[in-house]
Design a protein around this motif. Structure first.
Motif, mmCIF file in Angstrom:
data_model
loop_
_atom_site.group_PDB
_atom_site.id
_atom_site.type_symbol
_atom_site.label_atom_id
_atom_site.label_comp_id
_atom_site.label_asym_id
_atom_site.label_seq_id
_atom_site.Cartn_x
_atom_site.Cartn_y
_atom_site.Cartn_z
ATOM 1 N N LYS A 90 0.846 -1.194 0.000
ATOM 2 C CA LYS A 90 0.000 0.000 0.000
ATOM 3 C C LYS A 90 0.882 1.244 0.000
ATOM 4 C CE LYS A 90 -3.416 2.240 3.045
ATOM 5 N NZ LYS A 90 -4.207 2.058 4.310
ATOM 6 N N THR A 91 0.594 2.181 -0.897
ATOM 7 C CA THR A 91 1.385 3.415 -0.961
ATOM 8 C C THR A 91 0.572 4.659 -0.628
ATOM 9 O OG1 THR A 91 0.927 3.808 -3.320
ATOM 10 C CG2 THR A 91 2.812 2.394 -2.784
ATOM 11 N N GLU A 93 -3.528 6.124 1.102
ATOM 12 C CA GLU A 93 -4.831 5.837 1.697
ATOM 13 C C GLU A 93 -5.915 5.920 0.623
ATOM 14 O OE1 GLU A 93 -5.477 4.825 4.714
ATOM 15 O OE2 GLU A 93 -3.396 4.973 5.390
ATOM 16 N N ASN A 117 -3.988 -11.552 -4.339
ATOM 17 C CA ASN A 117 -4.240 -10.311 -3.601
ATOM 18 C C ASN A 117 -5.705 -9.897 -3.525
ATOM 19 O OD1 ASN A 117 -1.555 -9.288 -2.794
ATOM 20 N ND2 ASN A 117 -1.149 -9.287 -4.989
ATOM 21 N N PHE A 125 -5.831 -7.764 2.101
ATOM 22 C CA PHE A 125 -6.476 -6.641 1.411
ATOM 23 C C PHE A 125 -7.431 -5.890 2.328
ATOM 24 C CE2 PHE A 125 -9.886 -4.623 -0.918
ATOM 25 C CZ PHE A 125 -9.192 -3.874 -1.852
ATOM 26 N N LEU A 128 -5.523 -3.847 4.931
ATOM 27 C CA LEU A 128 -4.816 -2.688 4.391
ATOM 28 C C LEU A 128 -5.771 -1.608 3.891
ATOM 29 C CD1 LEU A 128 -1.985 -4.492 2.378
ATOM 30 C CD2 LEU A 128 -1.700 -3.154 4.466
ATOM 31 N N PHE A 129 -6.911 -2.056 3.348
ATOM 32 C CA PHE A 129 -7.879 -1.110 2.785
ATOM 33 C C PHE A 129 -9.249 -1.354 3.409
ATOM 34 C CE2 PHE A 129 -4.651 -1.933 -0.512
ATOM 35 C CZ PHE A 129 -4.172 -0.642 -0.708
ATOM 36 N N VAL A 276 0.124 -0.958 -4.976
ATOM 37 C CA VAL A 276 -1.084 -0.188 -5.262
ATOM 38 C C VAL A 276 -0.751 1.293 -5.162
ATOM 39 C CG1 VAL A 276 -3.472 0.272 -4.593
ATOM 40 C CG2 VAL A 276 -2.512 -2.043 -4.337
#
Length: 326
Positions: A90-91, A93, A117, A125, A128-129, A276
């Motif tokens: 993750k890069t 938000e 993923n 996933f 992270l999101f 991402v």
């Protein structure tokens, strides 16, 4: 004991990957044969009842599918992802009140990173999101096959036709992620170790869709995806490539002739890092002009290239290597 445990773990990983390769390549055909056998055999009444239900359920692949948290969390997927291993990076938000169209690159041979993923929870996933639900878009033809369609929908796969993607990206309240492998099946014909060729210059339909629905575009790059298999040489202009390209429109799928470890269908143990990128905010435009599509497409390509260049050194790509956009 540690050595024995490690051997068992690696063996479970191999079994998990082999069953997935089997599922990807031949499970659909097996399901069709079993269903037809039931239809003409003693279990015909069950097959007929399934056909009735299938007719009533025919729109599910285009209306969000029927994902199962239980299936997405099967232990077999953890072993599957650990084999390579597969990691989700993750890069930025992502606001869960918005809908997103993830553009995934490259296709690779079997889109391994996309499955690990976005069709399982083994790489985290949902952690992270939070608040987002990922749906991997797959060719519509696979959703016409009995039983197999239900199995793949349980992981979050849905049809890749425009109606399906539009349904997801138009959901009120946000939280939906449509994951599209932009290069399509033909990009698989370029998938070989060291290859950085992406089919994207003329792939603009996904950009137009994002404009029509006001969905944010997110570039995603899977480092290592093309390193998993060798492919029998098929350079442009060769008879093999000509045959593959001629058959693709008829079969709807590409036919790369590939092999993995020891000449088998077992992929190499090469790490896959799916990075991402940051979202590109898109203003909804019901009837976008070609100029608007071209402008957004150029911005997307720029952000994708930037994502690749910023992370390539960390994931083993030499500094002199760059994306080849076709």
């Amino acid at each position: 004991m540690p050595a024995s445990s490690s051997l068992l773990s690696r063996s479970l990983q191999v079994v998990a990957v082999l069953q997935w390769v089997f599922s990807f390549l031949v499970l659909a055909q097996v399901c069709l044969v079993v269903f037809l056998s039931a239809l003409v055999g003693r279990a015909w009444i069950l097959a007929v009842l399934y056909l009735v239900w299938l007719y009533r359920d025919r729109d599910s692949p285009r209306t969000g599918g029927r994902r199962s948290a239980w299936v997405r969390n099967w232990a077999v997927w953890r072993h599957f992802c650990d084999y390579f291993p597969i990691s989700l990076v993750k890069t930025a938000e992502l606001d869960p009140s918005c809908n997103y169209l993830f553009g995934l690159h490259p296709h690779g041979i079997l889109v391994v990173g996309a499955f690990g993923n976005f069709c399982t929870e083994s790489t985290g996933f949902s952690r992270l999101f939070p608040g987002l639900r990922a749906h991997l878009l797959m060719l519509p033809c696979w959703f016409h096959l009995p039983v197999f369609r239900d199995y793949i929908m349980s992981g979050g796969l849905v049809s890749s036709d425009k109606a399906s993607a539009s349904y997801l990206l138009s959901r009120p309240g946000g939280g939906q992620v449509a994951v599209l492998v932009v290069g399509g099946p033909l990009e698989a014909l370029e998938a070989k170790p060291g290859a950085l060729s992406l089919r994207i210059r003329n792939q603009k339909g996904f950009v137009k869709l994002a404009l029509e629905q006001g969905a944010s575009l997110v570039p995603v790059f899977s480092f290592g995806e093309n390193e998993l298999f060798q492919q029998i040489p098929n350079p442009p202009g060769s008879w093999l490539r000509a045959a593959q390209e001629a058959l693709q429109p008829l079969l709807r799928v590409a036919l790369p002739l590939f092999y993995g470890r020891r000449g088998l269908l077992l992929p190499c143990r090469t790490p896959i890092y799916t990075v991402v990128g940051a979202p590109i905010r898109v203003q909804r435009t019901l009837w976008p002009s070609q100029a608007q599509v071209d402008t957004l497409h150029a911005l997307y390509v720029e952000r994708l290239t930037q994502l690749f260049e910023e992370h390539k050194a960390h994931y083993g790509v030499p500094a002199h290597e760059h994306l080849v956009l076709t």
